[in-house]
Every structure is written in structure tokens, then in C-alpha cells.
Motif scaffolding. Structure first.
Motif, PDB file in Angstrom:
ATOM      1  N   HIS A  25       0.841  -1.187   0.000  1.00 29.94           N
ATOM      2  CA  HIS A  25       0.000   0.000   0.000  1.00 29.94           C
ATOM      3  C   HIS A  25       0.882   1.244   0.000  1.00 29.94           C
ATOM      4  CE1 HIS A  25      -2.484   3.100   2.136  1.00 29.94           C
ATOM      5  NE2 HIS A  25      -3.317   2.721   1.176  1.00 29.94           N
ATOM      6  N   VAL A  26       0.598   2.178  -0.896  1.00 27.05           N
ATOM      7  CA  VAL A  26       1.332   3.433  -0.958  1.00 27.05           C
ATOM      8  C   VAL A  26       0.524   4.551  -0.295  1.00 27.05           C
ATOM      9  CG1 VAL A  26       2.358   5.168  -2.485  1.00 27.05           C
ATOM     10  CG2 VAL A  26       2.559   2.727  -3.051  1.00 27.05           C
ATOM     11  N   ARG A  27      -0.748   4.709  -0.735  1.00 26.50           N
ATOM     12  CA  ARG A  27      -1.611   5.731  -0.151  1.00 26.50           C
ATOM     13  C   ARG A  27      -3.048   5.508  -0.583  1.00 26.50           C
ATOM     14  NH1 ARG A  27      -4.333   8.025  -3.998  1.00 26.50           N
ATOM     15  NH2 ARG A  27      -3.274   8.968  -5.730  1.00 26.50           N
ATOM     16  N   THR A  28      -3.974   6.016   0.216  1.00 24.74           N
ATOM     17  CA  THR A  28      -5.396   5.992  -0.128  1.00 24.74           C
ATOM     18  C   THR A  28      -6.009   7.331   0.244  1.00 24.74           C
ATOM     19  OG1 THR A  28      -5.559   3.616   0.262  1.00 24.74           O
ATOM     20  CG2 THR A  28      -7.624   4.846   0.231  1.00 24.74           C
ATOM     21  N   GLN A  29      -6.782   7.888  -0.686  1.00 22.69           N
ATOM     22  CA  GLN A  29      -7.542   9.109  -0.433  1.00 22.69           C
ATOM     23  C   GLN A  29      -9.018   8.738  -0.515  1.00 22.69           C
ATOM     24  OE1 GLN A  29      -6.015  11.516  -3.630  1.00 22.69           O
ATOM     25  NE2 GLN A  29      -4.389  12.357  -2.353  1.00 22.69           N
ATOM     26  N   VAL A  30      -9.799   9.146   0.498  1.00 20.63           N
ATOM     27  CA  VAL A  30     -11.215   8.800   0.565  1.00 20.63           C
ATOM     28  C   VAL A  30     -12.047  10.067   0.603  1.00 20.63           C
ATOM     29  CG1 VAL A  30     -13.016   7.665   1.942  1.00 20.63           C
ATOM     30  CG2 VAL A  30     -10.739   6.650   1.776  1.00 20.63           C
ATOM     31  N   GLU A  31     -13.138  10.048  -0.172  1.00 19.40           N
ATOM     32  CA  GLU A  31     -14.106  11.149  -0.170  1.00 19.40           C
ATOM     33  C   GLU A  31     -15.502  10.575   0.008  1.00 19.40           C
ATOM     34  OE1 GLU A  31     -13.857  13.658  -3.604  1.00 19.40           O
ATOM     35  OE2 GLU A  31     -11.686  13.796  -3.489  1.00 19.40           O
ATOM     36  N   ASN A  32     -16.379  11.345   0.655  1.00 21.84           N
ATOM     37  CA  ASN A  32     -17.777  10.959   0.812  1.00 21.84           C
ATOM     38  C   ASN A  32     -18.641  12.141   0.396  1.00 21.84           C
ATOM     39  OD1 ASN A  32     -20.269   9.956   1.546  1.00 21.84           O
ATOM     40  ND2 ASN A  32     -19.920  10.171   3.731  1.00 21.84           N
ATOM     41  N   ASN A  33     -19.556  11.898  -0.542  1.00 25.09           N
ATOM     42  CA  ASN A  33     -20.468  12.935  -0.999  1.00 25.09           C
ATOM     43  C   ASN A  33     -21.871  12.339  -1.059  1.00 25.09           C
ATOM     44  OD1 ASN A  33     -21.566  15.261  -2.028  1.00 25.09           O
ATOM     45  ND2 ASN A  33     -20.751  14.972  -4.090  1.00 25.09           N
ATOM     46  N   ASN A  34     -22.715  12.706  -0.100  1.00 28.23           N
ATOM     47  CA  ASN A  34     -24.101  12.215  -0.051  1.00 28.23           C
ATOM     48  C   ASN A  34     -24.172  10.697  -0.060  1.00 28.23           C
ATOM     49  OD1 ASN A  34     -25.219  14.819   0.034  1.00 28.23           O
ATOM     50  ND2 ASN A  34     -25.065  14.982  -2.203  1.00 28.23           N
ATOM     51  N   ASP A  35     -23.399  10.049   0.786  1.00 27.95           N
ATOM     52  CA  ASP A  35     -23.358   8.602   0.948  1.00 27.95           C
ATOM     53  C   ASP A  35     -22.759   7.862  -0.250  1.00 27.95           C
ATOM     54  OD1 ASP A  35     -23.696   6.315   2.611  1.00 27.95           O
ATOM     55  OD2 ASP A  35     -25.463   5.748   1.455  1.00 27.95           O
ATOM     56  N   VAL A  36     -22.108   8.562  -1.152  1.00 31.17           N
ATOM     57  CA  VAL A  36     -21.330   7.914  -2.212  1.00 31.17           C
ATOM     58  C   VAL A  36     -19.867   8.065  -1.800  1.00 31.17           C
ATOM     59  CG1 VAL A  36     -20.658   7.921  -4.628  1.00 31.17           C
ATOM     60  CG2 VAL A  36     -23.032   8.414  -3.995  1.00 31.17           C
ATOM     61  N   TRP A  37     -19.275   6.941  -1.459  1.00 36.31           N
ATOM     62  CA  TRP A  37     -17.891   6.910  -1.005  1.00 36.31           C
ATOM     63  C   TRP A  37     -16.982   6.547  -2.171  1.00 36.31           C
ATOM     64  CZ3 TRP A  37     -16.261   7.767   4.074  1.00 36.31           C
ATOM     65  CH2 TRP A  37     -17.277   7.920   5.011  1.00 36.31           C
ATOM     66  N   VAL A  38     -15.879   7.264  -2.306  1.00 32.04           N
ATOM     67  CA  VAL A  38     -14.894   7.001  -3.346  1.00 32.04           C
ATOM     68  C   VAL A  38     -13.516   6.936  -2.689  1.00 32.04           C
ATOM     69  CG1 VAL A  38     -13.816   7.853  -5.467  1.00 32.04           C
ATOM     70  CG2 VAL A  38     -16.268   8.204  -5.090  1.00 32.04           C
ATOM     71  N   ALA A  39     -12.768   5.907  -3.045  1.00 31.14           N
ATOM     72  CA  ALA A  39     -11.383   5.785  -2.582  1.00 31.14           C
ATOM     73  C   ALA A  39     -10.479   5.698  -3.801  1.00 31.14           C
ATOM     74  CB  ALA A  39     -11.202   4.552  -1.709  1.00 31.14           C
ATOM     75  N   ASP A  40      -9.402   6.434  -3.757  1.00 31.20           N
ATOM     76  CA  ASP A  40      -8.349   6.353  -4.767  1.00 31.20           C
ATOM     77  C   ASP A  40      -7.134   5.805  -4.036  1.00 31.20           C
ATOM     78  OD1 ASP A  40      -6.396   6.631  -6.685  1.00 31.20           O
ATOM     79  OD2 ASP A  40      -6.662   8.786  -6.951  1.00 31.20           O
ATOM     80  N   ALA A  41      -6.821   4.540  -4.291  1.00 32.45           N
ATOM     81  CA  ALA A  41      -5.735   3.867  -3.589  1.00 32.45           C
ATOM     82  C   ALA A  41      -4.630   3.499  -4.573  1.00 32.45           C
ATOM     83  CB  ALA A  41      -6.261   2.616  -2.899  1.00 32.45           C
ATOM     84  N   VAL A  42      -3.392   3.655  -4.142  1.00 32.70           N
ATOM     85  CA  VAL A  42      -2.239   3.316  -4.972  1.00 32.70           C
ATOM     86  C   VAL A  42      -1.453   2.211  -4.279  1.00 32.70           C
ATOM     87  CG1 VAL A  42      -0.092   4.155  -5.997  1.00 32.70           C
ATOM     88  CG2 VAL A  42      -2.124   5.626  -5.965  1.00 32.70           C
ATOM     89  N   TYR A  43      -1.118   1.188  -5.065  1.00 30.24           N
ATOM     90  CA  TYR A  43      -0.361   0.038  -4.576  1.00 30.24           C
ATOM     91  C   TYR A  43       0.761  -0.263  -5.550  1.00 30.24           C
ATOM     92  CZ  TYR A  43      -4.056  -1.230  -1.253  1.00 30.24           C
ATOM     93  OH  TYR A  43      -4.959  -1.239  -0.218  1.00 30.24           O
ATOM     94  N   THR A  44       1.867  -0.808  -5.031  1.00 32.51           N
ATOM     95  CA  THR A  44       2.865  -1.440  -5.879  1.00 32.51           C
ATOM     96  C   THR A  44       2.565  -2.937  -5.844  1.00 32.51           C
ATOM     97  OG1 THR A  44       4.459  -1.746  -4.086  1.00 32.51           O
ATOM     98  CG2 THR A  44       4.642   0.283  -5.387  1.00 32.51           C
ATOM     99  N   ILE A  45       2.865  -3.617  -6.934  1.00 29.33           N
ATOM    100  CA  ILE A  45       2.682  -5.068  -6.995  1.00 29.33           C
ATOM    101  C   ILE A  45       4.038  -5.698  -7.282  1.00 29.33           C
ATOM    102  CG2 ILE A  45       0.259  -4.918  -7.658  1.00 29.33           C
ATOM    103  CD1 ILE A  45       1.077  -5.510 -10.545  1.00 29.33           C
ATOM    104  N   SER A  46       4.262  -6.909  -6.737  1.00 28.49           N
ATOM    105  CA  SER A  46       5.556  -7.555  -6.947  1.00 28.49           C
ATOM    106  C   SER A  46       5.439  -9.068  -6.768  1.00 28.49           C
ATOM    107  CB  SER A  46       6.599  -6.988  -5.973  1.00 28.49           C
ATOM    108  OG  SER A  46       6.251  -7.275  -4.645  1.00 28.49           O
ATOM    109  N   PRO A  47       6.369  -9.808  -7.409  1.00 26.64           N
ATOM    110  CA  PRO A  47       6.363 -11.260  -7.270  1.00 26.64           C
ATOM    111  C   PRO A  47       6.923 -11.711  -5.917  1.00 26.64           C
ATOM    112  CG  PRO A  47       8.144 -10.576  -8.701  1.00 26.64           C
ATOM    113  CD  PRO A  47       7.344  -9.341  -8.369  1.00 26.64           C
ATOM    114  N   ALA A  48       7.769 -10.905  -5.319  1.00 26.63           N
ATOM    115  CA  ALA A  48       8.391 -11.236  -4.035  1.00 26.63           C
ATOM    116  C   ALA A  48       7.948 -10.212  -2.991  1.00 26.63           C
ATOM    117  CB  ALA A  48       9.906 -11.213  -4.173  1.00 26.63           C
TER     118      ALA A  48
END
Length: 137
Positions: free
Chosen positions: A89-112
Motif C-alpha cells: 500500500h502506498v496511499r489511499t484518499q477517501v471522499e464521501n459525498n451524499n453517501d457515495v464513497w470514493v477511494a483512490d488507492a495506490v499500490y505497488t505489486i511484486s512477485p516477491a
């Protein structure tokens, strides 16, 4: 007792963290009323070969943790689809507008197992997401 378990690895040790709630067979959270989420989809954006953004949207979340869990489930499944076993996990930004929740999350992926504190084993997380009824990619 239903438990949300996301396995993170810190300094070589596997640690279980999570959210727990008492839920009956009808999906009613006995402690806090009815929880009937609507998962409205995932947008996946590759930022480079191993850095990915997941924008998820849902309604009926009890709070930011529910939409963050949804993003984590999407990241874990995407990690497996790409043939990797781990994500960080790198970061997550969360917003809520009239019970509609949005998250923008950034991850790195790796084999190890990657460096850093907030790591997850994609297979374990996806299995838990399925158990919790949280959709993945």
C-alpha cells in the motif's frame, strides 16, 4: 463473529490486523444496524509496470474503512491477475459525498515480498474478501 483480516508483513513477521463485527446470517450488524453496501465498481489505472491506482466507489459504507477495504480487495485480485503474489500500500484518499464513497488507492505489486511496512499477501486478502462478500476486480 466475522473478522476482516488483512495480512501485513513488518520486519519479516506476519501480523493480522482488521475490523471485526457481529453479523447474523441476514447481513445485519448486530451492534450498529443494517449494513447493506452497494459496490459500484473499480477503475484500474496502471501508473507504470508495478505501480497501480484503484478508484473504487460504493454506497452504504459505514465509514472510510469499508471503502478502503474494497480498494484493498481490488488491489489484491489485480495483483494475482498480473501473476504477482504481493502488494504494498502506498496511499489511499477517501471522499464521501451524499453517501457515495470514493477511494483512490495506490499500490505497488511484486512477485516477491516488497520492502515497506504495509504489505499484503494477495492470495490471503482475496480469500478474505470473498469470505466477507467484498467484490474484487
Amino acid at each position: 463473529m466475522n473478522k476482516r483480516i488483512a495480512y501485513h508483513v513488518a520486519t519479516g513477521l506476519v501480523l493480522g490486523t482488521g475490523l471485526s463485527a457481529c453479523v447474523n446470517d441476514a447481513g445485519v450488524d448486530v451492534g450498529q444496524g443494517t449494513f447493506v453496501p452497494a459496490y459500484d465498481g473499480v477503475q484500474t489505472r496502471r501508473l507504470d509496470d508495478k505501480l497501480v491506482s484503484f478508484v473504487v466507489q460504493m454506497q452504504g459504507a459505514r465509514g472510510p474503512q469499508d471503502v478502503e477495504d474494497y480498494a484493498e480487495c481490488a488491489a489484491a485480485q489485480y495483483t494475482l491477475i498480473r501473476g504477482y503474489g504481493f502488494a504494498r500500500h502506498v496511499r489511499t484518499q477517501v471522499e464521501n459525498n451524499n453517501d457515495v464513497w470514493v477511494a483512490d488507492a495506490v499500490y505497488t505489486i511484486s512477485p516477491a515480498l516488497p520492502d515497506g511496512v504495509q504489505k499484503l499477501d494477495a492470495e490471503v486478502v482475496v480469500a478474505n474478501c470473498r469470505h466477507q462478500g467484498i467484490p474484487t476486480v
